[in-house]
Design a protein around this motif. Structure first.
Motif, mmCIF file in Angstrom:
data_model
loop_
_atom_site.group_PDB
_atom_site.id
_atom_site.type_symbol
_atom_site.label_atom_id
_atom_site.label_comp_id
_atom_site.label_asym_id
_atom_site.label_seq_id
_atom_site.Cartn_x
_atom_site.Cartn_y
_atom_site.Cartn_z
ATOM 1 N N GLU A 1 0.836 -1.207 0.000
ATOM 2 C CA GLU A 1 0.000 0.000 0.000
ATOM 3 C C GLU A 1 0.869 1.255 0.000
ATOM 4 O O GLU A 1 0.587 2.202 -0.742
ATOM 5 N N ALA A 2 1.906 1.267 0.829
ATOM 6 C CA ALA A 2 2.793 2.438 0.888
ATOM 7 C C ALA A 2 3.500 2.657 -0.446
ATOM 8 O O ALA A 2 3.621 3.796 -0.915
ATOM 9 N N LEU A 3 3.937 1.579 -1.074
ATOM 10 C CA LEU A 3 4.606 1.677 -2.371
ATOM 11 C C LEU A 3 3.646 2.175 -3.446
ATOM 12 O O LEU A 3 3.975 3.082 -4.219
ATOM 13 N N ASN B 1 0.941 3.877 -2.994
ATOM 14 C CA ASN B 1 0.614 5.268 -2.674
ATOM 15 C C ASN B 1 1.736 6.210 -3.129
ATOM 16 O O ASN B 1 1.466 7.271 -3.696
ATOM 17 N N SER B 2 2.978 5.807 -2.897
ATOM 18 C CA SER B 2 4.111 6.662 -3.293
ATOM 19 C C SER B 2 4.192 6.845 -4.803
ATOM 20 O O SER B 2 4.738 7.832 -5.286
ATOM 21 N N GLN B 3 3.628 5.899 -5.550
ATOM 22 C CA GLN B 3 3.609 5.965 -7.011
ATOM 23 C C GLN B 3 2.291 6.554 -7.539
ATOM 24 O O GLN B 3 2.039 6.517 -8.736
ATOM 25 N N GLN B 4 1.455 7.040 -6.627
ATOM 26 C CA GLN B 4 0.146 7.609 -6.963
ATOM 27 C C GLN B 4 -0.714 6.664 -7.803
ATOM 28 O O GLN B 4 -1.327 7.058 -8.790
ATOM 29 N N THR C 1 -3.034 4.485 -6.133
ATOM 30 C CA THR C 1 -4.082 3.947 -5.265
ATOM 31 C C THR C 1 -5.437 3.861 -5.962
ATOM 32 O O THR C 1 -6.278 3.048 -5.581
ATOM 33 N N GLY D 1 8.233 3.446 8.486
ATOM 34 C CA GLY D 1 7.231 4.386 7.997
ATOM 35 C C GLY D 1 5.959 3.763 7.475
ATOM 36 O O GLY D 1 5.198 4.414 6.753
ATOM 37 N N VAL D 2 5.696 2.516 7.835
ATOM 38 C CA VAL D 2 4.501 1.817 7.356
ATOM 39 C C VAL D 2 3.588 1.546 8.550
ATOM 40 O O VAL D 2 3.994 0.918 9.524
ATOM 41 N N GLU E 1 9.686 -5.966 1.025
ATOM 42 C CA GLU E 1 9.971 -4.748 0.251
ATOM 43 C C GLU E 1 10.495 -5.098 -1.140
ATOM 44 O O GLU E 1 10.093 -4.475 -2.136
#
Length: 159
Positions: A25-27, A29-32, A34, A65-66, A144
């Motif tokens: 999810e974090a990855l 989200n970081s790549q926009q 979602t 940070g997750v 990761e």
């Protein structure tokens, strides 16, 4: 465009699969992305249904940070095989449990998660539940790597 749906699966849904869900999810989200990818996790067993991820999983992930705190364990269902495009087992035992639930045409949705890794030459994410904190760190390292490979695969195949 319909979302690509990804389900991470381990035994109890409190260590490995929620970690994979949170990291992915974090990855995403970081790549926009979602709005293009739906992510969930489940367990093959009902031991911990309704419980949050293991406190050690949450602490290790939070250090990177997750945030896993909003997740709650659930058991995988037959309906998940219709809903999800990718069903990613953390190890062979869970893969076998999943295979026992599905029909032949749904087999293509099932994968060992570590097949998407590039830096690890293993095909299973070990269960850290009965070990020390280093096991949770190792799981994060593995997850990761595989998450990055999975996202690259999804980009090439679907986006």
């Amino acid at each position: 465009m319909e979302k690509v749906k990804v389900l991470f699966v381990c035994m109890g849904n409190i260590c490995r699969s929620p970690t994979a869900q949170g990291v992915f999810e974090a990855l995403v989200n970081s790549q926009q992305l979602t709005d293009r990818i739906l992510i969930d996790s489940a367990g093959t067993h009902a031991y911990h249904v309704g419980n949050p991820p293991d406190r050690r999983s949450q602490a290790a992930a939070k250090d990177r940070g997750v945030d896993l705190s909003a997740q709650r364990a659930r058991q995988v269902s037959v309906a998940d095989f219709e809903r999800f495009d990718y069903i990613l087992a953390m190890d062979r035992n869970n893969l076998q449990d999943l295979q026992a639930l599905i029909h032949g045409t749904q087999q293509e949705r099932l994968h060992l998660f570590m097949t998407f890794a590039s830096r690890w030459n293993v095909d299973e994410v070990p269960d850290p539940y009965y070990g020390g904190n280093s096991g949770f760190e190792r799981v994060l390292d593995m997850v990761e790597d595989a998450a990055a490979g999975l996202l690259e695969h999804i980009r090439r195949t679907h986006l």
